[in-house]
Design a protein around this motif. Structure first.
Motif, mmCIF file in Angstrom:
data_model
loop_
_atom_site.group_PDB
_atom_site.id
_atom_site.type_symbol
_atom_site.label_atom_id
_atom_site.label_comp_id
_atom_site.label_asym_id
_atom_site.label_seq_id
_atom_site.Cartn_x
_atom_site.Cartn_y
_atom_site.Cartn_z
ATOM 1 N N ASP A 401 49.855 46.323 34.498
ATOM 2 C CA ASP A 401 49.858 46.286 33.681
ATOM 3 C C ASP A 401 48.567 47.612 33.889
ATOM 4 O O ASP A 401 47.437 47.570 33.790
ATOM 5 C CB ASP A 401 49.856 46.116 32.377
ATOM 6 C CG ASP A 401 50.026 46.740 30.782
ATOM 7 O OD1 ASP A 401 50.893 47.099 30.446
ATOM 8 O OD2 ASP A 401 48.679 46.755 30.693
ATOM 9 N N GLY A 402 49.250 49.045 33.921
ATOM 10 C CA GLY A 402 47.829 50.001 33.733
ATOM 11 C C GLY A 402 47.214 50.278 32.879
ATOM 12 O O GLY A 402 46.165 49.904 33.185
ATOM 13 N N GLY A 403 47.326 49.524 31.766
ATOM 14 C CA GLY A 403 46.418 49.824 29.912
ATOM 15 C C GLY A 403 45.703 48.305 30.886
ATOM 16 O O GLY A 403 44.214 48.579 30.351
ATOM 17 N N TYR A 404 45.974 47.303 30.973
ATOM 18 C CA TYR A 404 45.401 46.382 31.363
ATOM 19 C C TYR A 404 44.480 46.501 32.315
ATOM 20 O O TYR A 404 43.211 45.521 31.838
ATOM 21 C CB TYR A 404 45.990 44.782 31.580
ATOM 22 C CG TYR A 404 45.295 43.718 32.042
ATOM 23 C CD1 TYR A 404 44.742 43.412 30.421
ATOM 24 C CD2 TYR A 404 45.399 43.196 32.888
ATOM 25 C CE1 TYR A 404 43.750 42.229 30.742
ATOM 26 C CE2 TYR A 404 44.235 41.454 33.155
ATOM 27 C CZ TYR A 404 43.443 41.233 32.533
ATOM 28 O OH TYR A 404 42.765 40.231 32.363
ATOM 29 N N GLN A 405 44.782 47.043 33.624
ATOM 30 C CA GLN A 405 43.920 47.180 34.586
ATOM 31 C C GLN A 405 42.427 48.610 34.436
ATOM 32 O O GLN A 405 41.680 48.435 34.976
ATOM 33 C CB GLN A 405 44.266 48.004 35.853
ATOM 34 C CG GLN A 405 46.077 47.365 36.262
ATOM 35 C CD GLN A 405 46.940 48.180 37.455
ATOM 36 O OE1 GLN A 405 46.707 49.204 37.381
ATOM 37 N NE2 GLN A 405 47.453 47.839 37.989
ATOM 38 N N HIS A 406 42.897 49.039 33.643
ATOM 39 C CA HIS A 406 41.742 50.211 32.937
ATOM 40 C C HIS A 406 40.919 49.305 32.136
ATOM 41 O O HIS A 406 39.873 49.636 32.224
ATOM 42 C CB HIS A 406 42.789 51.721 31.938
ATOM 43 C CG HIS A 406 41.410 52.220 31.212
ATOM 44 N ND1 HIS A 406 41.434 53.202 31.862
ATOM 45 C CD2 HIS A 406 41.121 51.817 30.539
ATOM 46 C CE1 HIS A 406 40.360 54.083 31.765
ATOM 47 N NE2 HIS A 406 40.199 53.611 30.249
ATOM 48 N N GLU A 407 41.554 48.208 31.430
ATOM 49 C CA GLU A 407 40.165 47.886 30.631
ATOM 50 C C GLU A 407 39.207 47.123 31.648
ATOM 51 O O GLU A 407 38.083 46.393 31.574
ATOM 52 C CB GLU A 407 41.267 46.467 29.053
ATOM 53 C CG GLU A 407 41.577 47.146 28.067
ATOM 54 C CD GLU A 407 42.331 46.211 27.457
ATOM 55 O OE1 GLU A 407 42.301 44.820 26.972
ATOM 56 O OE2 GLU A 407 43.985 46.182 27.504
ATOM 57 N N LEU A 408 40.263 46.466 32.334
ATOM 58 C CA LEU A 408 39.359 45.514 33.095
ATOM 59 C C LEU A 408 38.569 46.484 34.088
ATOM 60 O O LEU A 408 37.053 45.706 34.087
ATOM 61 C CB LEU A 408 40.072 45.059 34.893
ATOM 62 C CG LEU A 408 40.856 43.745 34.505
ATOM 63 C CD1 LEU A 408 42.060 43.336 35.085
ATOM 64 C CD2 LEU A 408 40.400 42.339 34.076
ATOM 65 N N ALA A 409 38.458 47.610 34.398
ATOM 66 C CA ALA A 409 37.840 49.076 34.922
ATOM 67 C C ALA A 409 36.679 48.996 34.141
ATOM 68 O O ALA A 409 35.970 49.102 34.587
ATOM 69 C CB ALA A 409 38.593 49.662 35.645
ATOM 70 N N GLN A 410 37.014 48.801 32.952
ATOM 71 C CA GLN A 410 35.879 49.526 31.765
ATOM 72 C C GLN A 410 35.157 48.495 31.553
ATOM 73 O O GLN A 410 33.742 48.424 31.266
ATOM 74 C CB GLN A 410 36.759 49.607 30.500
ATOM 75 C CG GLN A 410 37.204 50.954 30.273
ATOM 76 C CD GLN A 410 37.921 50.741 28.850
ATOM 77 O OE1 GLN A 410 38.513 50.461 28.600
ATOM 78 N NE2 GLN A 410 37.535 52.370 28.072
ATOM 79 N N ALA A 411 35.619 47.182 31.604
ATOM 80 C CA ALA A 411 34.360 45.747 31.233
ATOM 81 C C ALA A 411 33.301 45.950 33.065
ATOM 82 O O ALA A 411 32.170 45.822 32.284
ATOM 83 C CB ALA A 411 35.327 44.824 31.545
ATOM 84 N N VAL A 412 34.028 46.556 33.706
ATOM 85 C CA VAL A 412 32.574 46.109 35.000
ATOM 86 C C VAL A 412 31.997 47.071 34.656
ATOM 87 O O VAL A 412 31.243 47.032 35.200
ATOM 88 C CB VAL A 412 34.023 46.596 36.496
ATOM 89 C CG1 VAL A 412 32.827 46.518 37.688
ATOM 90 C CG2 VAL A 412 34.872 45.604 36.866
ATOM 91 N N PHE A 413 32.756 48.416 34.562
ATOM 92 C CA PHE A 413 31.798 49.362 34.365
ATOM 93 C C PHE A 413 31.034 49.094 33.727
ATOM 94 O O PHE A 413 29.239 49.169 33.690
ATOM 95 C CB PHE A 413 32.114 51.048 34.833
ATOM 96 C CG PHE A 413 31.466 51.985 34.371
ATOM 97 C CD1 PHE A 413 31.325 52.359 35.473
ATOM 98 C CD2 PHE A 413 31.775 52.771 33.390
ATOM 99 C CE1 PHE A 413 30.093 53.244 35.425
ATOM 100 C CE2 PHE A 413 30.538 53.947 33.469
ATOM 101 C CZ PHE A 413 30.018 54.106 34.139
ATOM 102 N N GLY A 414 31.310 48.965 32.535
ATOM 103 C CA GLY A 414 30.381 48.237 31.231
ATOM 104 C C GLY A 414 29.190 47.710 31.461
ATOM 105 O O GLY A 414 27.553 48.120 31.007
ATOM 106 N N GLY A 415 29.951 46.648 32.265
ATOM 107 C CA GLY A 415 27.994 45.850 32.800
ATOM 108 C C GLY A 415 27.594 45.935 33.746
ATOM 109 O O GLY A 415 26.390 46.299 33.287
ATOM 110 N N LEU A 416 27.832 46.724 34.750
ATOM 111 C CA LEU A 416 26.759 47.508 35.427
ATOM 112 C C LEU A 416 26.133 48.543 35.326
ATOM 113 O O LEU A 416 24.908 48.497 35.143
ATOM 114 C CB LEU A 416 27.442 47.784 37.180
ATOM 115 C CG LEU A 416 28.802 48.649 37.173
ATOM 116 C CD1 LEU A 416 28.088 50.041 37.057
ATOM 117 C CD2 LEU A 416 29.455 48.370 37.948
ATOM 118 N N ARG A 417 26.394 50.040 33.962
ATOM 119 C CA ARG A 417 26.255 50.568 33.379
ATOM 120 C C ARG A 417 24.473 49.263 32.767
ATOM 121 O O ARG A 417 23.914 50.844 32.413
ATOM 122 C CB ARG A 417 27.294 51.486 32.872
ATOM 123 C CG ARG A 417 26.797 52.294 31.755
ATOM 124 C CD ARG A 417 27.486 53.354 31.112
ATOM 125 N NE ARG A 417 27.887 52.314 30.279
ATOM 126 C CZ ARG A 417 29.152 53.122 29.769
ATOM 127 N NH1 ARG A 417 30.095 54.122 29.931
ATOM 128 N NH2 ARG A 417 29.499 52.160 28.580
#
Ligand SMILES: [Zn+2]
Length: 489
Positions: A401-417
């Motif tokens: 699911d595209g929306g879920y993929q986006h949430e995962l990407a946001q989580a990864v980026f949120g953590g490293l940022r």
């Protein structure tokens, strides 16, 4: 590796034959080769190489060689026939312009590839796996574009950097520290405000599909989707830039993935995966860092073994060659760097795990550690993220699911940022922003490149002499990063 390709019963056969005459033994082993059929041919086009894979009905001996005028690659298969239409092969993006085939010596198959550029061929065979049977793999590397061709060994590069610095200092007749101080007092370069470079590695690719879900979802496809979404988030954020380790459906060796990250001067390396287990039940996300010792858990060890196996599917990979460097220096460098890098990896991993826990159940609540090949950069903090279990039907559906993929990407980026906001690398825009905030906040000032004492004094409305006195400075020498106390005037 040849060990793995022997027929399974080999050892038993040899043991059983021990008492027999050598002649009998030879007669039994030297069975005639049965005819092979080429059932399908696949082509994977990467920027630095093309990979042609022949699906064979059984093992076949191959000879691969170049011919010139015009430039072409010949693939001869003994005792083989063609059972597929080579004209259907999509050649776009590769160096192959045309494929022809013919019968050779009555029973053999000859495939000829017309080439548009110089290549370096190599070939090997692969045994059957979950998805494919016997395969012949022909790699065509493009000279001048492959990292493999000029492998940058991370530790050798570190040693070389140190040697260059030492040599420069010797030539200038100054010690390193004196040279740095001299550089700082003059009008230094403006702050580079460089981007923090995030290397994004979508796991597997090409001939290696990774894990496969119950309804056929391939890991290599969903992780590419998540990687691209992460790429967009990174590139849309000021002070960050993304580098994609693979940018299409082709395979890159595990060591080469870390080499590319190093070539691109990455500050951080993240490898994105979706895991599978033998039972459909396990679910949730996990974050992995490298372990220098053993794995932290049996699952971690099992996973590392299964991810590292990718190179057996994807192809042969180069090895680090460190043999002619000083052992002690190498050991010390590696140890120091690895420890610091690992601490950063664990810190970033903690932040990422925190964010992932907001979008998905966590399979493990702490950063796990194991000997993942792809995490073995001595000086780049690296994480491997198992976004979820593709073997779990519910999670497989969500991973598509595209929306879920986006949430995962946001989580990864949120953590490293979050990590880099707190610990910006030197010369980065984030470091500059942090120092600027600090400078305006209190009655202290951290010296920036380009500063002089008189400028700082003027900016804070303090006489130079008073500034020097407050900081017990005798001369005019100041250095970048030094913190000055600003006296009240
Ligand atoms: Zn994987």
């Amino acid at each position: 590796m040849s060990e793995a390709w022997r027929p399974r019963g080999w050892r038993r056969v040899v043991q059983g034959l021990r008492g027999l005459w050598l002649t009998t033994c030879l007669a039994l082993v030297a069975l005639p080769a049965s005819a092979a059929e080429v059932d399908n041919v696949r082509l994977w086009a990467a920027p630095d190489h093309a990979r042609l894979v022949f699906d064979l009905s059984t093992v076949a001996e191959a000879e691969v060689f170049m011919l010139n005028n015009p430039r072409r690659l010949v693939i001869d298969l003994e005792e083989s026939g063609l059972n597929t239409d080579l004209a259907r092969l999509d050649l776009s993006g590769s160096a192959i312009t045309e494929v022809r085939s013919g019968i050779r010596n009555g029973t053999g198959l000859r495939v000829v590839l017309e080439l548009s550029r110089e290549i370096e061929p190599r070939h090997f065979t692969l045994p059957p796996n979950d998805q494919y049977g016997h395969r012949l793999v022909v790699d065509m590397e493009y000279p001048g574009e492959s990292a493999v061709e000029n492998p940058i060994d991370p530790i050798e590069a570190m040693i070389r950097d140190q040697e260059i610095t030492a040599e420069r200092a010797r030539r200038d007749g100054t010690s390193g520290a004196a040279a740095a101080a001299a550089a700082a007092v003059s009008q230094a370069q403006p702050h580079p405000k460089r981007d923090i470079i995030i290397a994004i590695d979508a796991g597997h690719g090409g001939e290696d599909p990774g894990a496969i879900g119950p309804s056929g979802t391939r890991e290599k496809d969903v992780v590419m989707e998540i990687a691209r979404r992460l790429q967009r988030l990174v590139d849309d954020t000021q002070g960050f830039r993304a580098v994609m380790i693979r940018d299409g459906d082709y395979y890159i060796g595990l060591r080469q993935r870390t080499r590319i990250a190093r070539e691109q001067k990455a500050d951080f390396f993240v490898s994105i995966h979706a895991d599978a287990f033998t039972s459909p039940r396990p679910n949730g996300s996990s974050v992995y860092a490298l372990s220098q010792r053993g794995a932290t858990s049996e699952t971690a060890q099992w996973l590392a073994a299964s991810e590292n196996r990718a190179d057996l599917i994807g192809g042969v990979d180069g090895n680090l060659s460190l043999s002619d460097k000083d052992e002690v220096l190498r050991g010390v460098l590696l140890d120091l760097t690895m420890t610091a890098t690992l601490n950063d990896s664990l810190s970033i991993g903690g932040q990422v795990l925190d964010q992932l826990g907001r979008v998905n159940r966590l399979h493990k609540s702490r950063v796990e550690q194991a000997g993942f090949m792809v995490l073995k950069s001595p000086d780049i903090p690296s994480l491997l993220i198992e976004t979820g279990f593709i073997s779990n039907p519910g999670e497989e559906r969500r991973l598509r699911d595209g929306g879920y993929q986006h949430e995962l990407a946001q989580a990864v980026f949120g953590g490293l940022r979050e990590h880099f906001r707190r610990n910006p690398p030197p010369a980065s825009l984030l470091a500059w922003q942090r120092d600027n905030q600090r400078n305006t906040a209190g009655n202290e000032y951290r010296i920036q490149p380009g500063d002089t004492l008189s400028q700082i004094a003027a900016r804070h409305g303090v006489p130079v002499a008073q500034l020097k006195q407050a900081n017990e400075l005798n001369g005019d020498v100041i250095r970048v990063g030094q913190v000055l106390r600003i006296p009240r005037s």
